[in-house]
Design a protein around this motif. Structure first.
Motif, PDB file in Angstrom:
ATOM      1  N   MET A   1       0.760  -0.985   0.060  1.00 38.00           N
ATOM      2  CA  MET A   1       0.168  -0.077  -0.065  1.00 38.00           C
ATOM      3  C   MET A   1       0.862   1.154  -0.152  1.00 38.00           C
ATOM      4  SD  MET A   1      -2.984   0.715   2.866  1.00 38.00           S
ATOM      5  CE  MET A   1      -3.249   2.439   3.380  1.00 38.00           C
ATOM      6  N   GLN A   2       0.581   2.056  -0.798  1.00 39.18           N
ATOM      7  CA  GLN A   2       1.267   3.289  -0.975  1.00 39.18           C
ATOM      8  C   GLN A   2       0.770   4.333   0.049  1.00 39.18           C
ATOM      9  OE1 GLN A   2       1.015   4.640  -4.850  1.00 39.18           O
ATOM     10  NE2 GLN A   2       2.975   3.757  -5.562  1.00 39.18           N
ATOM     11  N   PHE A   3       1.702   5.290   0.606  1.00 34.65           N
ATOM     12  CA  PHE A   3       1.198   6.238   1.457  1.00 34.65           C
ATOM     13  C   PHE A   3       1.596   7.595   0.910  1.00 34.65           C
ATOM     14  CE2 PHE A   3       1.964   9.128   5.000  1.00 34.65           C
ATOM     15  CZ  PHE A   3       1.016   8.624   5.720  1.00 34.65           C
ATOM     16  N   ILE A   4       0.756   8.751   1.046  1.00 41.23           N
ATOM     17  CA  ILE A   4       0.901   9.979   0.721  1.00 41.23           C
ATOM     18  C   ILE A   4       0.848  10.849   1.854  1.00 41.23           C
ATOM     19  CG2 ILE A   4      -0.214  11.698  -0.453  1.00 41.23           C
ATOM     20  CD1 ILE A   4      -1.435  10.060  -2.240  1.00 41.23           C
ATOM     21  N   ASP A   5       1.868  11.579   2.086  1.00 40.33           N
ATOM     22  CA  ASP A   5       1.813  12.257   3.356  1.00 40.33           C
ATOM     23  C   ASP A   5       0.576  13.061   3.776  1.00 40.33           C
ATOM     24  OD1 ASP A   5       4.752  11.577   3.587  1.00 40.33           O
ATOM     25  OD2 ASP A   5       5.559  13.561   3.042  1.00 40.33           O
ATOM     26  N   ILE A   6       0.321  13.162   4.901  1.00 41.03           N
ATOM     27  CA  ILE A   6      -0.853  13.765   5.469  1.00 41.03           C
ATOM     28  C   ILE A   6      -0.564  15.248   5.791  1.00 41.03           C
ATOM     29  CG2 ILE A   6      -2.640  13.935   7.246  1.00 41.03           C
ATOM     30  CD1 ILE A   6      -2.241  10.518   7.307  1.00 41.03           C
ATOM     31  N   LYS A   7      -1.344  16.296   5.356  1.00 43.73           N
ATOM     32  CA  LYS A   7      -1.019  17.710   5.460  1.00 43.73           C
ATOM     33  C   LYS A   7      -1.843  18.147   6.708  1.00 43.73           C
ATOM     34  CE  LYS A   7       1.719  17.533   1.997  1.00 43.73           C
ATOM     35  NZ  LYS A   7       3.171  17.498   2.258  1.00 43.73           N
ATOM     36  N   GLY A   8      -1.516  18.727   7.517  1.00 41.83           N
ATOM     37  CA  GLY A   8      -2.219  19.319   8.567  1.00 41.83           C
ATOM     38  C   GLY A   8      -2.587  20.700   8.555  1.00 41.83           C
ATOM     39  N   ALA A   9      -2.960  21.385   9.739  1.00 40.01           N
ATOM     40  CA  ALA A   9      -3.553  22.727   9.825  1.00 40.01           C
ATOM     41  C   ALA A   9      -2.732  23.685   9.534  1.00 40.01           C
ATOM     42  CB  ALA A   9      -4.376  22.861  10.960  1.00 40.01           C
ATOM     43  N   ILE A  10      -3.066  24.861   9.107  1.00 42.37           N
ATOM     44  CA  ILE A  10      -2.291  26.010   8.746  1.00 42.37           C
ATOM     45  C   ILE A  10      -1.708  26.200  10.198  1.00 42.37           C
ATOM     46  CG2 ILE A  10      -1.813  28.108   7.830  1.00 42.37           C
ATOM     47  CD1 ILE A  10      -2.526  26.124   5.656  1.00 42.37           C
ATOM     48  N   LEU A  11      -0.261  26.410  10.490  1.00 39.45           N
ATOM     49  CA  LEU A  11       0.092  26.944  11.704  1.00 39.45           C
ATOM     50  C   LEU A  11       0.369  28.288  11.820  1.00 39.45           C
ATOM     51  CD1 LEU A  11       3.107  23.877  12.030  1.00 39.45           C
ATOM     52  CD2 LEU A  11       0.577  24.017  12.910  1.00 39.45           C
ATOM     53  N   ALA A  12       0.693  28.912  10.726  1.00 39.04           N
ATOM     54  CA  ALA A  12       0.969  30.559  10.931  1.00 39.04           C
ATOM     55  C   ALA A  12       1.030  30.944   9.230  1.00 39.04           C
ATOM     56  CB  ALA A  12       2.371  30.468  11.672  1.00 39.04           C
ATOM     57  N   ASP A  13       0.904  32.071   9.013  1.00 38.07           N
ATOM     58  CA  ASP A  13       1.130  32.880   7.915  1.00 38.07           C
ATOM     59  C   ASP A  13       1.597  34.262   8.058  1.00 38.07           C
ATOM     60  OD1 ASP A  13      -1.351  34.370   8.405  1.00 38.07           O
ATOM     61  OD2 ASP A  13      -2.172  33.536   6.922  1.00 38.07           O
ATOM     62  N   THR A  14       2.193  34.621   6.968  1.00 40.46           N
ATOM     63  CA  THR A  14       2.375  36.249   6.753  1.00 40.46           C
ATOM     64  C   THR A  14       2.184  36.772   5.431  1.00 40.46           C
ATOM     65  OG1 THR A  14       4.621  35.509   6.105  1.00 40.46           O
ATOM     66  CG2 THR A  14       4.426  36.289   8.452  1.00 40.46           C
ATOM     67  N   VAL A  15       1.990  37.992   5.292  1.00 42.39           N
ATOM     68  CA  VAL A  15       1.395  38.527   3.864  1.00 42.39           C
ATOM     69  C   VAL A  15       2.412  39.695   3.759  1.00 42.39           C
ATOM     70  CG1 VAL A  15      -0.324  39.817   2.771  1.00 42.39           C
ATOM     71  CG2 VAL A  15      -1.080  37.754   4.428  1.00 42.39           C
ATOM     72  N   TYR A  16       2.828  39.545   2.499  1.00 37.41           N
ATOM     73  CA  TYR A  16       3.821  40.630   1.800  1.00 37.41           C
ATOM     74  C   TYR A  16       3.101  41.388   0.707  1.00 37.41           C
ATOM     75  CZ  TYR A  16       7.238  38.063   5.046  1.00 37.41           C
ATOM     76  OH  TYR A  16       7.778  37.845   6.235  1.00 37.41           O
ATOM     77  N   VAL A  17       3.494  42.537   0.801  1.00 36.47           N
ATOM     78  CA  VAL A  17       3.181  43.659  -0.641  1.00 36.47           C
ATOM     79  C   VAL A  17       4.358  44.186  -0.960  1.00 36.47           C
ATOM     80  CG1 VAL A  17       1.810  45.311  -1.321  1.00 36.47           C
ATOM     81  CG2 VAL A  17       0.961  43.818   0.331  1.00 36.47           C
ATOM     82  N   ASP A  18       4.599  43.769  -2.217  1.00 35.93           N
ATOM     83  CA  ASP A  18       5.962  44.359  -2.881  1.00 35.93           C
ATOM     84  C   ASP A  18       7.057  44.004  -1.936  1.00 35.93           C
ATOM     85  OD1 ASP A  18       4.971  44.738  -5.288  1.00 35.93           O
ATOM     86  OD2 ASP A  18       3.971  46.706  -4.512  1.00 35.93           O
ATOM     87  N   GLY A  19       7.222  42.995  -1.065  1.00 34.68           N
ATOM     88  CA  GLY A  19       8.263  42.779  -0.352  1.00 34.68           C
ATOM     89  C   GLY A  19       8.248  43.229   1.092  1.00 34.68           C
ATOM     90  N   GLU A  20       7.357  43.972   1.456  1.00 38.43           N
ATOM     91  CA  GLU A  20       7.144  44.750   2.950  1.00 38.43           C
ATOM     92  C   GLU A  20       5.909  43.900   3.391  1.00 38.43           C
ATOM     93  OE1 GLU A  20       5.615  49.172   4.875  1.00 38.43           O
ATOM     94  OE2 GLU A  20       5.843  48.770   2.634  1.00 38.43           O
ATOM     95  N   LEU A  21       6.297  43.538   4.730  1.00 36.88           N
ATOM     96  CA  LEU A  21       5.390  42.668   5.785  1.00 36.88           C
ATOM     97  C   LEU A  21       4.317  43.555   6.101  1.00 36.88           C
ATOM     98  CD1 LEU A  21       4.720  40.003   7.515  1.00 36.88           C
ATOM     99  CD2 LEU A  21       5.957  41.335   9.207  1.00 36.88           C
ATOM    100  N   VAL A  22       2.976  43.140   5.761  1.00 36.51           N
ATOM    101  CA  VAL A  22       1.778  43.724   6.112  1.00 36.51           C
ATOM    102  C   VAL A  22       0.871  43.154   7.134  1.00 36.51           C
ATOM    103  CG1 VAL A  22       1.776  45.135   3.996  1.00 36.51           C
ATOM    104  CG2 VAL A  22       0.450  43.186   4.227  1.00 36.51           C
ATOM    105  N   GLY A  23       1.106  41.908   7.487  1.00 40.80           N
ATOM    106  CA  GLY A  23       0.335  41.347   8.391  1.00 40.80           C
ATOM    107  C   GLY A  23       0.927  39.767   8.849  1.00 40.80           C
ATOM    108  N   LYS A  24       0.395  39.386   9.612  1.00 42.54           N
ATOM    109  CA  LYS A  24       0.505  38.226  10.489  1.00 42.54           C
ATOM    110  C   LYS A  24      -0.673  37.559  10.797  1.00 42.54           C
ATOM    111  CE  LYS A  24       5.390  38.689  11.927  1.00 42.54           C
ATOM    112  NZ  LYS A  24       6.379  38.392  13.080  1.00 42.54           N
ATOM    113  N   GLU A  25      -0.938  36.308  10.777  1.00 44.93           N
ATOM    114  CA  GLU A  25      -2.094  35.552  11.078  1.00 44.93           C
ATOM    115  C   GLU A  25      -3.080  36.159  10.546  1.00 44.93           C
ATOM    116  OE1 GLU A  25      -1.484  32.717  12.974  1.00 44.93           O
ATOM    117  OE2 GLU A  25       0.525  33.171  13.191  1.00 44.93           O
ATOM    118  N   LEU A  26      -3.174  36.294   9.176  1.00 39.02           N
ATOM    119  CA  LEU A  26      -4.304  36.848   8.653  1.00 39.02           C
ATOM    120  C   LEU A  26      -5.162  35.758   7.928  1.00 39.02           C
ATOM    121  CD1 LEU A  26      -2.928  39.966   6.731  1.00 39.02           C
ATOM    122  CD2 LEU A  26      -3.775  39.750   9.046  1.00 39.02           C
TER     123      LEU A  26
END
Length: 168
Positions: A1-26
């Protein structure tokens, strides 16, 4: 039986606009890539996707509170958005490792958000974007690259627009 990795919940995120950080956990909603369809006669009607035609792509970012990040996101001009996020990946040996993912968009905001002002409650602003370019990379693997202005429709390494472009 083949196994495919299980993907979990999103742990964290960041958002950048033109290289500038504009937010976290959005809250970020990445674009759906929907193919326009055409009807064909085959025992009635058969509706099939047209690989050379895509519906409009839209993304959104929801941010709590008003700040400079909202102003940068909502400024009515084309911008490069980068979303970095991490989720757990569980392999067949039950080893859990964080996996880095990135989404890149070329987009123009469609709205300067308002918001509900209620004492004791947080405000949320949802900025919606018209997207012309979308690239998603998960764990170093490119899932897709769609660039409507350059006629690129690459999914899982295959450019489905290439055969059309070669005939033009």
């Amino acid at each position: 039986m083949q196994f495919i990795d299980i993907k979990g919940a999103i742990l964290a995120d960041t958002v950048y606009v033109d290289g500038e950080l504009v937010g976290k956990e959005l809250t970020v909603t990445l674009p759906d890539v929907s193919f326009a369809t055409a009807e064909h006669k085959a025992m009635g009607t058969l509706e099939l996707p047209m690989l050379g035609q895509l519906e409009a792509m839209e993304a959104s970012v929801t941010k709590t509170g008003y700040d400079k990040g909202v102003a940068i996101l909502a400024a009515p001009e084309a911008k490069n958005l980068e979303f970095r996020f991490v989720h757990d990946s569980i392999n067949s040996d039950n080893v859990v490792t964080p996996e880095g993912c990135k989404a890149f968009l070329r987009a123009v905001p469609k709205v300067l958000p308002g918001g509900d002002l209620e004492p004791g409650s947080k405000t949320e602003q949802q900025i919606t974007f018209a997207v012309s370019r979308y690239q998603l990379i998960v764990g170093g693997f490119e899932i897709c690259l769609i660039d409507k202005l350059k006629n690129i429709l690459r999914i899982n390494g295959k450019d489905y627009a290439k055969s059309i472009n070669s005939l033009l």
